[in-house]
Design an enzyme around this catalytic site. Sequence first.
Site, PDB file in Angstrom:
ATOM      1  N   ARG A  74       6.020   3.638 -61.871  1.00  0.00           N
ATOM      2  CA  ARG A  74       6.941   4.485 -62.637  1.00  0.00           C
ATOM      3  C   ARG A  74       6.685   5.952 -62.338  1.00  0.00           C
ATOM      4  O   ARG A  74       7.577   6.795 -62.445  1.00  0.00           O
ATOM      5  CB  ARG A  74       6.750   4.255 -64.142  1.00  0.00           C
ATOM      6  CG  ARG A  74       7.263   2.945 -64.649  1.00  0.00           C
ATOM      7  CD  ARG A  74       7.219   2.899 -66.148  1.00  0.00           C
ATOM      8  NE  ARG A  74       7.745   4.126 -66.698  1.00  0.00           N
ATOM      9  CZ  ARG A  74       7.510   4.529 -67.950  1.00  0.00           C
ATOM     10  NH1 ARG A  74       6.756   3.808 -68.733  1.00  0.00           N
ATOM     11  NH2 ARG A  74       8.030   5.653 -68.403  1.00  0.00           N
TER      12      ARG A  74
ATOM     13  N   ILE B 104      -4.118  14.382 -78.236  1.00  0.00           N
ATOM     14  CA  ILE B 104      -2.659  14.421 -78.166  1.00  0.00           C
ATOM     15  C   ILE B 104      -2.020  13.118 -78.644  1.00  0.00           C
ATOM     16  O   ILE B 104      -1.054  13.133 -79.406  1.00  0.00           O
ATOM     17  CB  ILE B 104      -2.185  14.733 -76.719  1.00  0.00           C
ATOM     18  CG1 ILE B 104      -2.866  15.979 -76.153  1.00  0.00           C
ATOM     19  CG2 ILE B 104      -0.663  14.820 -76.659  1.00  0.00           C
ATOM     20  CD1 ILE B 104      -2.458  17.284 -76.817  1.00  0.00           C
TER      21      ILE B 104
ATOM     22  N   ASN C 175       7.525  14.737 -64.297  1.00  0.00           N
ATOM     23  CA  ASN C 175       7.891  15.209 -65.629  1.00  0.00           C
ATOM     24  C   ASN C 175       8.693  16.500 -65.611  1.00  0.00           C
ATOM     25  O   ASN C 175       9.262  16.884 -66.636  1.00  0.00           O
ATOM     26  CB  ASN C 175       6.646  15.321 -66.511  1.00  0.00           C
ATOM     27  CG  ASN C 175       6.078  13.932 -66.804  1.00  0.00           C
ATOM     28  OD1 ASN C 175       6.756  12.926 -66.604  1.00  0.00           O
ATOM     29  ND2 ASN C 175       4.832  13.873 -67.223  1.00  0.00           N
TER      30      ASN C 175
ATOM     31  N   ARG D 131      10.716   7.375 -70.973  1.00  0.00           N
ATOM     32  CA  ARG D 131      10.672   8.478 -71.948  1.00  0.00           C
ATOM     33  C   ARG D 131      11.691   9.551 -71.605  1.00  0.00           C
ATOM     34  O   ARG D 131      12.392  10.029 -72.476  1.00  0.00           O
ATOM     35  CB  ARG D 131       9.268   9.092 -71.940  1.00  0.00           C
ATOM     36  CG  ARG D 131       9.066  10.022 -73.119  1.00  0.00           C
ATOM     37  CD  ARG D 131       8.211   9.384 -74.155  1.00  0.00           C
ATOM     38  NE  ARG D 131       8.384  10.047 -75.430  1.00  0.00           N
ATOM     39  CZ  ARG D 131       8.706   9.393 -76.546  1.00  0.00           C
ATOM     40  NH1 ARG D 131       8.892   8.091 -76.506  1.00  0.00           N
ATOM     41  NH2 ARG D 131       8.862  10.025 -77.679  1.00  0.00           N
TER      42      ARG D 131
ATOM     43  N   ILE E  81      10.332  11.550 -82.607  1.00  0.00           N
ATOM     44  CA  ILE E  81      11.122  12.646 -81.995  1.00  0.00           C
ATOM     45  C   ILE E  81      11.699  13.594 -83.043  1.00  0.00           C
ATOM     46  O   ILE E  81      12.722  14.254 -82.813  1.00  0.00           O
ATOM     47  CB  ILE E  81      12.262  12.078 -81.113  1.00  0.00           C
ATOM     48  CG1 ILE E  81      13.226  11.208 -81.942  1.00  0.00           C
ATOM     49  CG2 ILE E  81      11.713  11.304 -79.919  1.00  0.00           C
ATOM     50  CD1 ILE E  81      14.522  10.896 -81.214  1.00  0.00           C
TER      51      ILE E  81
ATOM     52  N   ASP F 271      -2.783  13.451 -69.669  1.00  0.00           N
ATOM     53  CA  ASP F 271      -2.387  12.494 -68.620  1.00  0.00           C
ATOM     54  C   ASP F 271      -3.479  12.295 -67.572  1.00  0.00           C
ATOM     55  O   ASP F 271      -3.327  11.469 -66.678  1.00  0.00           O
ATOM     56  CB  ASP F 271      -1.096  12.949 -67.926  1.00  0.00           C
ATOM     57  CG  ASP F 271       0.094  12.825 -68.839  1.00  0.00           C
ATOM     58  OD1 ASP F 271       1.155  13.379 -68.515  1.00  0.00           O
ATOM     59  OD2 ASP F 271      -0.049  12.196 -69.911  1.00  0.00           O
TER      60      ASP F 271
HETATM   61  C1  EPZ Z   1       5.379  14.257 -72.155  1.00  0.00           C
HETATM   62  O1  EPZ Z   1       5.584  13.261 -73.144  1.00  0.00           O
HETATM   63  C2  EPZ Z   1       5.029  13.504 -70.893  1.00  0.00           C
HETATM   64  N1  EPZ Z   1       6.137  12.625 -70.542  1.00  0.00           N
HETATM   65  C3  EPZ Z   1       3.763  12.685 -71.099  1.00  0.00           C
HETATM   66  O2  EPZ Z   1       3.407  12.129 -69.836  1.00  0.00           O
HETATM   67  C4  EPZ Z   1       2.631  13.609 -71.539  1.00  0.00           C
HETATM   68  O3  EPZ Z   1       1.496  12.820 -71.843  1.00  0.00           O
HETATM   69  C5  EPZ Z   1       3.049  14.402 -72.782  1.00  0.00           C
HETATM   70  O4  EPZ Z   1       4.283  15.118 -72.506  1.00  0.00           O
HETATM   71  C6  EPZ Z   1       1.995  15.427 -73.185  1.00  0.00           C
HETATM   72  O5  EPZ Z   1       1.763  16.307 -72.116  1.00  0.00           O
HETATM   73  C7  EPZ Z   1       7.221  13.162 -69.935  1.00  0.00           C
HETATM   74  O6  EPZ Z   1       7.281  14.358 -69.695  1.00  0.00           O
HETATM   75  C8  EPZ Z   1       8.322  12.205 -69.563  1.00  0.00           C
HETATM   76  P1  EPZ Z   1       4.952  15.393 -76.452  1.00  0.00           P
HETATM   77  P2  EPZ Z   1       6.246  13.686 -74.569  1.00  0.00           P
HETATM   78  O7  EPZ Z   1       6.286  15.466 -77.092  1.00  0.00           O
HETATM   79  O8  EPZ Z   1       7.247  14.751 -74.342  1.00  0.00           O
HETATM   80  C9  EPZ Z   1       3.862  14.074 -80.868  1.00  0.00           C
HETATM   81  C10 EPZ Z   1       3.040  10.487 -68.246  1.00  0.00           C
HETATM   82  O9  EPZ Z   1       2.027   9.805 -68.070  1.00  0.00           O
HETATM   83  N2  EPZ Z   1       5.270  14.353 -81.190  1.00  0.00           N
HETATM   84  O10 EPZ Z   1       4.349  16.621 -75.884  1.00  0.00           O
HETATM   85  O11 EPZ Z   1       6.672  12.453 -75.271  1.00  0.00           O
HETATM   86  C11 EPZ Z   1       3.713  12.909 -79.909  1.00  0.00           C
HETATM   87  O12 EPZ Z   1       3.746  11.688 -80.606  1.00  0.00           O
HETATM   88  C12 EPZ Z   1       3.520  10.713 -69.657  1.00  0.00           C
HETATM   89  O13 EPZ Z   1       3.709  11.056 -67.343  1.00  0.00           O
HETATM   90  C13 EPZ Z   1       5.692  14.220 -82.511  1.00  0.00           C
HETATM   91  O14 EPZ Z   1       4.915  13.849 -83.399  1.00  0.00           O
HETATM   92  O15 EPZ Z   1       4.970  14.293 -75.293  1.00  0.00           O
HETATM   93  C14 EPZ Z   1       2.376  13.194 -79.277  1.00  0.00           C
HETATM   94  O16 EPZ Z   1       1.361  12.734 -80.138  1.00  0.00           O
HETATM   95  C15 EPZ Z   1       2.707   9.919 -70.672  1.00  0.00           C
HETATM   96  N3  EPZ Z   1       6.991  14.491 -82.807  1.00  0.00           N
HETATM   97  C16 EPZ Z   1       2.335  14.721 -79.215  1.00  0.00           C
HETATM   98  O17 EPZ Z   1       3.304  15.180 -80.172  1.00  0.00           O
HETATM   99  C17 EPZ Z   1       7.889  14.912 -81.858  1.00  0.00           C
HETATM  100  O18 EPZ Z   1       9.060  15.175 -82.210  1.00  0.00           O
HETATM  101  C18 EPZ Z   1       2.717  15.296 -77.844  1.00  0.00           C
HETATM  102  O19 EPZ Z   1       3.943  14.698 -77.475  1.00  0.00           O
HETATM  103  C19 EPZ Z   1       7.433  15.042 -80.530  1.00  0.00           C
HETATM  104  C20 EPZ Z   1       6.127  14.773 -80.223  1.00  0.00           C
END
Ligand code: EPZ
Length: 435
Positions: A396, A326, A23, A92, A123, A304
């Site tokens: 992955r 989360i 990540n 992602r 997003i 995670d």
């Molecule tokens: C990153 O995902 C990681 N993926 C995820 O790891 C990890 O679980 C997550 O961060 C939390 O640590 C990568 O880095 C590629 P977030 P990301 O934006 O960026 C909500 C793995 O197993 N949200 O921190 O998508 C979202 O829906 C993966 O390696 C919004 O609502 O996570 C979630 O509920 C799985 N709107 C929460 O925030 C937004 O615009 C945290 O998401 C953005 C996020």
Amino acid sequence: MEQYIIRGGQPLAGEVVINGAKNAALGIVAAAVMTDEPVIIENLPDVWDINVLLDAIEDAGAVVERTDRHTVCIKGTLNTCLIDNENMRRMRGSYYLLGALLGRKKQAYVPLPGGCNIGSRPIEQHIKGFSALGAQVEISHGMINATAESLHGSHIYFDLVSVGATINVMLGAVLAEGQTIIENCAREPHIVDVANFLNSMGANIKGAGTDVIRIKGVESLHGSNYSIIPDQIEAGTFMLAAAATRGDVVIKNVIPKHLEAISAKLIEIGIDVEEEDDMVRVNAQNRPGYTQVKTQAYPGFPTDMQPQMTTLLSLGTGTSIVTETIFENRFKYVDELRKMGADIKVEGNSAVIRGVEGLTGATISTPDLRAGAALVIAGLVAEGTTVVEGVEYIERGYEQFEVKLRGLGARIEKTQINTERKVVKKKKQATTKAK
Ligand code: EPZ
């Protein structure tokens, strides 16, 4: 389609070396195209998500030379800002190219991100940040189209803590005119790594790792030679695999500070954890105890690691509760654990886990990356044979997962699903004919 065949009951023992953080690598590979100068990235994990992103930037005109399994040299000589690699829709980290291309070329046309199906994963925070920097962002036909006459610094306050939005807006702001302040940022180690990488390319970023990041836009970025931090989640996964199998494992090439929330929970349930500069040793002679776990943004307990922790606690001496704060749909794997004899009840965003003495082997399927790793841990512990289907999810994010586990004494093989099923069918037909 491939599967793991696991014969459980063997405690893990020995040493395993952790790869670079997936990540962090996703943001760093995307950032590398923000200059035409050579960027050498070391300790790059050889996993599907990273290889797809490398293919995508190569399709867009970048020069990508893999000097060895874990080292790549990238020159961001792009001839388009359109990224339409089909595989990009399945992962992602693809959306980091949005921030990188918008930041450098003032335009980006990137597929909406896919990734593990653990929640809705919108997003809007990314779009909020890009808009604040002066971009127009539209979503249509499954693509995100971001353009800007110019990008200017801004004061951005995220409505929620988002790893992806923090990295993406950082990418969009490093070449913007003036200062950008981003508040309510995520603080994960991989965000710090992407910020350090950008600074090694000449960016001016301060505060990464805290909830306020300050960026002074610069004219351009130059080449760099950078080594990615070890993968916190891969390390944590092997720590919990050692604990679940009552093994004794030294996990090398780690940053113990990044593992503190995981180590603390293991110690709380009676597992021995020793730390040195770049390694941790997990030595578990007894059944784990029981506890309460609530996933939080860093430095809290990582989401995670939630499936792996639930699997470990399913063997506990008492009743534990794991709460997922989360993502809204990250317990799909619990049904698969129940097939193996786990006693878990999911109520809302919590799992109530009544520990059992042991699990029994079954054929189970992988709903997503980290759940897949957790189901493998369950198979390593279970009495008898476990077949874990959907290995492609696991690959992955874990490099040579079954090879590393075999190196620790696990009885695990990777096979093709179709051949296995045909063999089973033929055997069944033969026995029915013989009667
Ligand atoms: C990153 O995902 C990681 N993926 C995820 O790891 C990890 O679980 C997550 O961060 C939390 O640590 C990568 O880095 C590629 P977030 P990301 O934006 O960026 C909500 C793995 O197993 N949200 O921190 O998508 C979202 O829906 C993966 O390696 C919004 O609502 O996570 C979630 O509920 C799985 N709107 C929460 O925030 C937004 O615009 C945290 O998401 C953005 C996020």
